[in-house]
Write an enzyme that holds these catalytic residues in place. Structure first.
Site, short mmCIF file in Angstrom:
data_model
loop_
_atom_site.label_atom_id
_atom_site.label_comp_id
_atom_site.label_asym_id
_atom_site.label_seq_id
_atom_site.Cartn_x
_atom_site.Cartn_y
_atom_site.Cartn_z
N CYS A 95 -0.54 5.45 -1.45
CA CYS A 95 -0.80 5.14 -2.43
C CYS A 95 -2.62 6.05 -2.55
O CYS A 95 -3.14 6.31 -2.14
CB CYS A 95 -1.58 3.62 -1.70
SG CYS A 95 -0.57 3.03 -1.87
N ASP A 96 -2.78 5.46 -3.65
CA ASP A 96 -4.23 5.84 -4.38
C ASP A 96 -4.71 4.89 -5.31
O ASP A 96 -4.09 5.14 -6.46
CB ASP A 96 -4.04 7.16 -4.80
CG ASP A 96 -5.48 7.97 -5.20
OD1 ASP A 96 -6.04 8.24 -3.90
OD2 ASP A 96 -6.57 7.98 -6.12
#
EC number: 3.6.1.9
Length: 197
Positions: A70-71
């Site tokens: 994730c980012d």
């Protein structure tokens, strides 16, 4: 079908807690991917690309696993904000953010090496910030919380005082959209309940 272990390719305690809250106990394996080598000006593409690289970096460490990268970034007035470098940058950002709104983008990459399948998607949530005094901004930054977060705020912490409302997925703002994760698992023919502990 045998259910593989769920690996979170992120050092984020907020993402880990979020998964634990819904019954998934992830194996935490931060990717340590150097984000500075990716320069994209479109926030959705940036977070998707970074999420995918983070997940791919971790894949070789597991024979069998479902790996999630994730980012998150905050986009406001055409600018993209990740984590602030220091307290003075966090204060300067909050002076722009207060009384304004921004779009919080989170990229999600789910890699299933067993099925040789990779899904990459992004989710966006609009966040409206409260009017704040300089004193409140300085006090909030002094807690240290904004220095650890994309957009310099944590909606699950002290920062929740300064978020007026959101439009869209709440958990996306914490760093991982649970509705999107459910959809992605379904696309890979898993059910979220398969991963409950």
């Amino acid at each position: 079908m045998k259910i593989p272990p769920f690996v979170l390719a992120s050092a984020s305690p907020a993402r880990r807690r979020l998964l634990q809250t819904v019954g998934i106990e992830p194996i935490v394996q931060p990717s340590d991917f150097d984000e500075s080598q990716i320069e994209l000006s479109e926030p959705a593409e940036l977070v998707k690309t970074l999420a995918q690289y983070k997940a791919e970096t971790v894949v070789p460490q597991f024979e069998s696993a479902l790996i999630m990268g994730c980012d998150s970034v905050l986009s406001m007035n055409g600018e993209i904000y990740g984590k602030p470098a220091d307290a003075s940058e966090a204060i300067a950002r909050w002076q722009i953010m207060q009384g304004n709104f921004g779009d919080l983008y989170t990229g999600h990459a789910l890699i299933d090496p067993g099925q040789n399948h990779t899904l990459v998607k992004s989710q966006v949530t609009r966040v409206y910030f409260a009017q704040m005094s300089d004193r409140a901004i300085e006090a909030y930054v002094a807690t240290g919380e904004p220095l650890k977060c994309a957009g310099a705020f944590a909606i699950e912490g002290f920062g929740s005082f300064f978020v007026e409302k959101i439009e869209g997925c709440h958990t996306n703002v914490i760093g991982l959209s649970l509705p999107l994760l459910r959809q992605m698992l379904s696309e890979l023919e898993y059910d979220v309940t398969d991963f409950w502990q």
